[in-house]
Enzyme design. Structure first.
Site: not given
Ligand SMILES: [Zn+2]
Length: 354
Positions: A209-210, A232, A319
């Protein structure tokens, strides 16, 4: 949170899984989900798809992404120092002085990210945050040959901080983005293990996904769901320096965050709120006026379109090596989605305005 579930969450966040190297986390997911699903498959992309059969034709896909941001070795110099490139959105300013894990074949190699000491920095270097090319990883090797005995170009790297309780249900760890989502899709299947469903449930731990919502795209194409919900993390706005004028009012411990906007099917949005009300779960609403940066975006535009939804876990310091979430938000999100799963069947109409 019950002990078994807490252990599952800790195993997930601590399993290394930078995008493209997710299989350690996927193994944790496969091991957990086996007893609750009718079938568990891993596809050629690395997505793990757990399936529970219901009556009727409706296919519901819940997806959390198993990958985390990280780093990757791209060069080892003559003195044995390692240069690296980011996997996903890494904040370079947070890297100097931290410890990392390098995964080389079956071995774990410890390293530190070096930078000149403050005494040695030129005045202009002190003012500016470091650039990637100013940093390196030191694994204690005396030269390139010694380093190459232990690591090689292409090895993935993760941040090291593991799971830690700050206070009560408020915890910190790397990679809650998005092991939180994987945890929730697994929890929903566990919660519904003994329930007869009127829809076919696919709980997916997706890869990559990232780096562009890639695993959700391939898994959704294969499953061909009528309805798809991405789970998410989202930015909370409950810490210093954040404006509620721009982010809205999103807080840790106040429950799942339901998105509304063009990325979301309006009937799915209404049903998610109804599910929250019926499950007696507090929820929060987030305005999402564009395509979101989540797997809900990939889901919605799969094939001829999927009725998409997005439910998020509030997250501080996304993050970074030390993200912060509230464990109660995980269990509440699972409760809401378990209820949603029971509200839909082949008769449910997801066509907007009709
Ligand atoms: Zn992320």
């Amino acid at each position: 949170m019950e002990k078994k579930m807490k252990k599952f969450f800790i195993d997930l966040v601590e399993a290394p899984s930078p995008s493209g190297f997710e299989q350690a986390a996927q193994e944790v997911y496969r091991k957990f989900i086996g007893e609750y699903a009718d079938d568990v498959k891993t596809d050629v992309h690395g997505n793990v798809i757990a399936f529970k059969k219901g009556t009727g034709d409706l296919r519901l896909m819940l997806v959390g992404h198993a990958d985390e941001i990280g780093l990757m070795i791209n060069y080892i110099d003559d003195n044995g120092f390692i240069r690296f490139v980011p996997i996903g959105g890494v904040d370079v300013a947070l890297l100097p002085g931290t410890r990392v894990n390098i995964y080389h074949e079956k071995n774990l190699v410890r390293g530190v990210i070096g930078r000149k000491a403050i005494h040695l920095l030129k005045p202009e270097e002190r003012k500016n945050s470091p650039k990637l090319e100013d940093l390196w990883i030191d694994i204690g090797a005396i030269d390139r040959e010694a380093a190459e005995k232990r690591v090689c170009v292409g090895d993935p790297i993760t941040f090291t901080p593991g799971f830690e309780v700050l206070e009560g249900d408020i915890i910190t760890s790397k990679a809650t983005d998005n092991k939180a989502g994987v945890f929730v899709v697994a929890s929903v299947m566990k919660e519904l293990a003994k329930v007869e469903l009127k829809c076919n449930l696919y709980s997916v731990a997706a890869v990559q996904e990232e780096v562009g919502l890639r695993g959700a795209r391939t898994s959704a194409y294969g499953i061909d769901p009528h309805v798809g919900i991405a789970i998410d993390v989202t930015h909370s706005s409950d810490f210093p320096g954040i404006s509620k004028n721009t982010l809205g009012d999103i807080r840790l411990g106040k429950g799942p965050v339901i998105s509304v906007g063009c990325n979301i099917n309006p009937k799915v949005f209404e049903l998610l709120k109804k599910a929250g009300d019926e499950a007696k779960v507090n929820y929060q609403i987030e305005a999402a006026p564009r395509g979101t940066g989540t797997d809900a975006n990939a889901l919605q535009v799969t094939r001829s379109g999927v009725a998409a939804g997005l439910v998020s876990i509030p997250n501080r310091y996304m993050h970074t090596q030390n993200e912060v979430i509230h464990l109660g938000d995980l269990t509440d999100t699972a409760k809401l989605l378990a209820k949603f799963t029971q509200l839909i069947d082949s008769e449910t109409n997801f066509i907007p305005g009709v």
